[in-house]
Write an enzyme that holds these catalytic residues in place. Structure first.
Site, short mmCIF file in Angstrom:
data_model
loop_
_atom_site.label_atom_id
_atom_site.label_comp_id
_atom_site.label_asym_id
_atom_site.label_seq_id
_atom_site.Cartn_x
_atom_site.Cartn_y
_atom_site.Cartn_z
N GLY A 255 -9.74 -4.05 5.63
CA GLY A 255 -10.57 -4.18 6.82
C GLY A 255 -9.88 -4.66 8.07
N GLY A 256 -8.58 -4.87 8.04
CA GLY A 256 -7.89 -5.35 9.23
C GLY A 256 -8.03 -4.42 10.41
N LYS A 257 -7.86 -3.13 10.17
CA LYS A 257 -7.95 -2.16 11.27
C LYS A 257 -9.40 -1.97 11.69
CE LYS A 257 -3.85 0.23 9.56
NZ LYS A 257 -3.89 -0.46 8.24
N ASP A 275 -14.59 3.15 1.75
CA ASP A 275 -13.48 2.94 0.82
C ASP A 275 -13.95 3.37 -0.56
OD1 ASP A 275 -10.67 1.51 1.12
OD2 ASP A 275 -11.40 1.11 -0.90
N ASP A 301 -15.91 8.33 -2.29
CA ASP A 301 -14.70 9.13 -2.15
C ASP A 301 -14.81 9.84 -0.81
OD1 ASP A 301 -12.69 11.08 -2.20
OD2 ASP A 301 -12.88 11.41 -4.35
N ASP A 320 -6.32 6.02 7.53
CA ASP A 320 -5.19 5.25 7.01
C ASP A 320 -5.07 5.63 5.54
OD1 ASP A 320 -3.21 3.45 6.52
OD2 ASP A 320 -4.42 1.66 6.83
N CYS A 373 1.48 3.62 5.54
CA CYS A 373 2.52 2.59 5.53
C CYS A 373 3.67 3.07 4.64
CB CYS A 373 1.97 1.23 5.09
SG CYS A 373 1.14 1.23 3.48
#
Length: 436
Positions: A255-257, A275, A301, A320, A373
């Site tokens: 949840g950071g973004k 998610d 999904d 992401d 990432c």
């Protein structure tokens, strides 16, 4: 519980393919004295960081490899070797304490084996390692498949990437612009005696001179600041948010973004964050609550749009995507132990499927920001190239940042010692609704 045993049990779960270190370690930390938790964490993460190197050393010291059922003994040996070569713990204490833990494994033979191998490592280990330095796996402490991939994709940077992956990551903060400017928060840190400086690329980012307990940060409980790497912070500005937009954050946990997008544009009409796992959304909700933000959270999904999409188009999408996480190895060193070469094509296929599924939910004129990432082009520029080739209504846009290296598609940020993690971004705009 002895911190060496706790670390070994957490690592054994990783070696057995049953868990990541982040999921296996907390239960073990609960079993050690509070004063030993820092040591336990260092033993677990440090051993994982140097595991490829230590594993090859262990192979030189052992007469035969461990059986799969003896992952606990293998892990305890690796913890012992880590202490001998990468900590200031006196050798006699490292060996004695580690061997003493063998009694708890209920394998009578393990004690004698560990004692003999660790004592031989104390005598001959440095010489053995020196003789093995020509092997890039030993030299870089990266599994062979990954070392070869990094060298092939990044012939000029691969050794620096490996060095950054082996370094301790800096602690980086994201200032909540709804509360303070970055300069104002830097002043608060200075008043609190906390050394810090502005990040180079993120307008909200601050790198601390030394890591600290978040409870000591001014206004952390009130939502003034969060912990997030600089590379991950770039998404909020790259998405070009504006009031009234409907935004989707796909694959959103932890949840950071999601939170950063909401901090960056208070006037969004709607934020939908999805998610695959409901339990991962618990962490997202906790972050939203601390920051006094709100989003519509859906466990699903993302590819199955019929199960979650209400048919109303999004003006902005952040994807992401699930990836190899090879850009964040320094924060999750057990990736060296869990990730395999044949994971990469499967991940690239999944990434393409996510792009294909989410594209119809994007409004014509809307933008999708693809992020991973990963430092492997197979998951990044090659995924975008293939998507553009099969999607006539998609066009790539330039990214308004100097961070990273320009690629045939998007920009690749490589992990830097003392700086940001490895990350990839590409931005797409929808110019037509039809797809060929």
């Amino acid at each position: 519980m002895n911190p060496r045993l706790a670390a070994a049990r957490a690592l054994a779960a990783v070696l057995s393919g049953k868990a990541s270190l982040n999921s296996s370690l907390p239960a073990q930390l609960d079993k050690v004295d509070e004063r030993d938790r820092g040591l336990t964490q260092d033993l677990a993460f440090g051993t994982a960081r140097w595991q490829p190197r230590l594993d090859l050393l262990a192979a030189q010291l052992l007469q035969k490899p461990f059986k799969a059922a003896d992952a606990d003994v293998q892990a305890l040996l690796l913890v012992g070797l880590y202490q001998l070569f990468y900590t200031r713990i006196p050798a006699h204490a490292a060996i004695g304490e580690t061997v003493g833990c063998a009694d708890k494994l209920k394998k009578p033979w393990a004690k004698g084996l560990l004692n003999a191998v660790l004592r031989r490592a104390q005598r001959e280990g440095e010489e053995l390692l020196a003789g093995m330095e020509r092997d890039p796996v030993v030299r870089t402490a990266h599994p062979r498949w990954l070392q070869k991939a990094l060298k092939a994709f990044w012939p000029e940077q691969w050794e620096a990437i490996c060095a950054a992956n082996n370094a301790h990551p800096p602690m980086i903060l994201r200032v909540n612009r709804r509360h303070h400017s970055r300069d104002a928060y830097l002043a608060l840190l200075a008043e609190a005696g906390i050394g810090a400086s502005a990040c180079q690329y993120s307008r909200d980012g601050i790198v601390l001179a030394e890591a600290c307990d978040v409870r000591g940060l001014p206004g952390f409980a009130e939502g003034w600041v969060s912990v997030q790497d600089e590379a991950a912070q770039l998404s909020a500005d790259l998405l070009e948010l504006a009031p009234g937009q409907r935004v989707l954050d796909a694959c959103c946990a932890p949840g950071g973004k999601t939170c950063h997008l909401l901090e960056a544009e208070a006037g969004l009409a709607n934020m939908v964050a999805i998610d695959l796992e409901a339990k991962r959304l618990t962490r997202v909700r906790e972050n939203l609550d601390r920051l006094q933000l709100d989003a519509e959270l859906i466990a699903c999904d993302a590819r199955d749009t019929a199960s979650w999409w209400d048919g109303k188009p999004f003006q902005r999408i952040l994807l992401d995507a699930p990836c190899s996480a090879t850009g964040v190895i320094r924060r999750h060193p057990d990736i060296k132990m869990t990730r395999q070469a044949d994971d990469i094509p499967a991940l690239a296929t999944l990434q393409g499927e996510l792009l294909d599924a989410l594209w119809p939910t994007l409004e014509v004129g809307g933008m999708l920001l693809y992020a991973t990432c990963s430092t492997l082009p197979t998951e990044n520029t090659e995924v975008i190239k293939a998507f553009l080739a099969r999607t006539p209504g998609a066009r790539e846009l330039d990214l308004a940042t100097e961070a990273g290296l320009r690629q045939p598609h998007g920009r690749q940020l490589l992990a830097q010692e003392g700086g940001h993690d490895g990350f990839y971004y590409a931005k797409l705009i929808k110019i037509a609704a039809s797809r060929g």
